[in-house]
Design a protein around this motif. Sequence first.
Motif, PDB file in Angstrom:
ATOM      1  N   GLN A   1       7.699  -4.160  23.527  1.00 17.68           N
ATOM      2  CA  GLN A   1       7.521  -5.598  23.394  1.00 17.68           C
ATOM      3  C   GLN A   1       8.611  -6.227  22.529  1.00 17.68           C
ATOM      4  O   GLN A   1       9.111  -5.618  21.589  1.00 17.68           O
ATOM      5  CB  GLN A   1       6.147  -5.911  22.775  1.00 17.68           C
ATOM      6  CG  GLN A   1       4.979  -5.480  23.642  1.00 17.68           C
ATOM      7  CD  GLN A   1       5.003  -6.145  24.981  1.00 17.68           C
ATOM      8  OE1 GLN A   1       5.008  -7.370  25.066  1.00 17.68           O
ATOM      9  NE2 GLN A   1       5.024  -5.370  26.050  1.00 17.68           N
TER      10      GLN A   1
ATOM     11  N   CYS B   1      11.505 -13.973  20.624  1.00 20.28           N
ATOM     12  CA  CYS B   1      11.488 -13.998  22.079  1.00 20.28           C
ATOM     13  C   CYS B   1      11.851 -15.380  22.574  1.00 20.28           C
ATOM     14  O   CYS B   1      11.457 -16.382  22.001  1.00 20.28           O
ATOM     15  CB  CYS B   1      10.107 -13.627  22.596  1.00 20.28           C
ATOM     16  SG  CYS B   1       9.633 -11.955  22.178  1.00 20.28           S
TER      17      CYS B   1
ATOM     18  N   THR C   1       0.811 -12.401  26.851  1.00 23.50           N
ATOM     19  CA  THR C   1       2.189 -12.308  26.346  1.00 23.50           C
ATOM     20  C   THR C   1       3.207 -12.227  27.482  1.00 23.50           C
ATOM     21  O   THR C   1       4.382 -12.498  27.272  1.00 23.50           O
ATOM     22  CB  THR C   1       2.390 -11.069  25.439  1.00 23.50           C
ATOM     23  OG1 THR C   1       2.303  -9.872  26.224  1.00 23.50           O
ATOM     24  CG2 THR C   1       1.347 -11.024  24.328  1.00 23.50           C
TER      25      THR C   1
ATOM     26  N   THR D   1       3.396 -10.803  18.933  1.00 24.22           N
ATOM     27  CA  THR D   1       4.377 -11.107  19.971  1.00 24.22           C
ATOM     28  C   THR D   1       4.293 -12.574  20.368  1.00 24.22           C
ATOM     29  O   THR D   1       5.314 -13.260  20.516  1.00 24.22           O
ATOM     30  CB  THR D   1       4.152 -10.213  21.209  1.00 24.22           C
ATOM     31  OG1 THR D   1       4.389  -8.855  20.844  1.00 24.22           O
ATOM     32  CG2 THR D   1       5.080 -10.591  22.349  1.00 24.22           C
TER      33      THR D   1
END
Length: 213
Positions: free
Chosen positions: A10, A96, A134, A165
């Motif tokens: 991840q 991210c 996610t 995440t």
Amino acid sequence: MIRLDERGKQCPLPVIEAKKALETASAGEQVEVIVDNEIAVQNLKKLGDYKGLAFSSQKKGEREYAVVLTAAGNTKTASQETEGQQNSLPEPAAVCCPDGRRKGMVAVISSREMGQGDPALGALLMKGFIYALTQQEVLPEAVLLYNGGAFLSCEGSDNLEDLKTLEAQGVEILTCGTCLNHYGLGDKLRAGSVTNMYEIAERMTGAALLIRP
């Protein structure tokens, strides 16, 4: 060439491990990173752009991408190399991207389990749901956790890494403070921040779309 297989990991782990490999690589040495999604490719490109490194990527299969970054002797950006500059700018944290949050979409979780029936199955389904969240192209603006859902953001939770995440992608993880205190979890919160019932009510009444697993 240094090769890293980051499939199944991840965000931001592929970026962090690629950065570590680049720091140990010789000038001109290539670091190949294998990932399983396009978002990871974009995050690695962002790392390469920041450090001013040569970057290339190739899709090798349905869920296999090969990213190659070429290490440099000095990976600082031009702005950091200004003559006479004493303090280099801090490198941005690995997060991210891109921002996939949908304004007004709120996920509301009030239990450690998803659905009615077998508790073990319910916990497994909830873990699967949060992980699946996610992986969506469109993410909620916030996740509200209250009553039994408060356990999910606390130490020992199987859902903790997936909530982190989401948080890394800008999703607000908000856990009811009254619930934390009730269950003796006041010092166990490990993802997001504490909220109150007024804010929970405000977020829910103002939401354009509520998700209730």
